[in-house]
Structures are given as C-alpha cells and as structure tokens.
Motif scaffolding. Sequence first.
Motif, mmCIF file in Angstrom:
data_model
loop_
_atom_site.group_PDB
_atom_site.id
_atom_site.type_symbol
_atom_site.label_atom_id
_atom_site.label_comp_id
_atom_site.label_asym_id
_atom_site.label_seq_id
_atom_site.Cartn_x
_atom_site.Cartn_y
_atom_site.Cartn_z
ATOM 1 N N LYS A 1 -6.494 3.925 3.167
ATOM 2 C CA LYS A 1 -6.278 4.334 1.777
ATOM 3 C C LYS A 1 -7.490 5.145 1.354
ATOM 4 N N LEU B 1 0.812 -1.220 0.000
ATOM 5 C CA LEU B 1 0.000 0.000 0.000
ATOM 6 C C LEU B 1 0.844 1.267 0.000
ATOM 7 N N SER C 1 1.996 2.671 2.600
ATOM 8 C CA SER C 1 1.721 3.476 3.803
ATOM 9 C C SER C 1 1.775 2.567 5.028
#
Length: 134
Positions: free
Chosen positions: A47, A25, A27
């Motif tokens: 997200k 992702l 993150s």
Amino acid sequence: MLRVEHIGIAVNSLAEAIPIYEALLGSPCYKKETVTTEKVETAFFQKGETKIELLESLTNTGVIARFIEKKGEGLHHIAFEVEDIRAEMQRLKNEGFTLLSEEPKPGADQKLICFVHPKSAHGVLVELCQSVYP
Ligand code: CO
C-alpha cells in the motif's frame, strides 16, 4: 531510520487471513515466502510505499506461535528500513536499546533484519531491515 517499510501481523492461518486482507486493502497478496530461519510463512501486500506482512507460524513452538498463544492474533512488529543495518544496530546499542541478535539475519523479501527488544520500545517489537538488493 528511513521509513516504515512494513507492518507485521501475526495470524493463525494465511489461508484464512489473505482473502480478508485482500478485501480490506482492495489489492491482492503479491507474494508468499517461507522464512526458514524464523519458521514462518509470510504473505505480502503493498500500500503506497508501505507493505503489510502477514505471518503464520510453521511450528507450534516458533516465535509467532508463542506470540499468538500469549496475546492472540494481531499487530506483531513495525519494520523500519535502514540504509546500513550494522551502523543502525550500533547506534541503537549506544542509545541503550536491547537488540535480539548480535548480527543481522536473513529475513523475508531479500532483507537483512534485526529486532529491537519490545521492552526497549514501550512494548513495540521494532524490526530494522536493509534491502540486500536495492
Ligand atoms: Co517483518
């Protein structure tokens, strides 16, 4: 139903899955939380306005452990945010859906939750969730 709030993914090990999902992702995992009622440890990613919830079972007999035993790791549920969970539960009951609990339960992330039986929804476990502290 307001939006997809999060997608739940069953994993064997959060310690293994978290770095993989951080890489995927791009993150970081921003929160880990134990949900004692469900006997799971959860890890969250954000997200946009949707979260990813990784779930690891804390027991060999819990729902996540049994799910992985039957189907392997992977997609476990889709959670929809609702404004009024009791009203939505009643609406779905009236539509003929089978709910997995009569009353909303405390879930992760300061939510009240209720699951809809996957047989009611063509094999998808659907979670309703209402923010307790919006
Ligand atoms: Co969930």
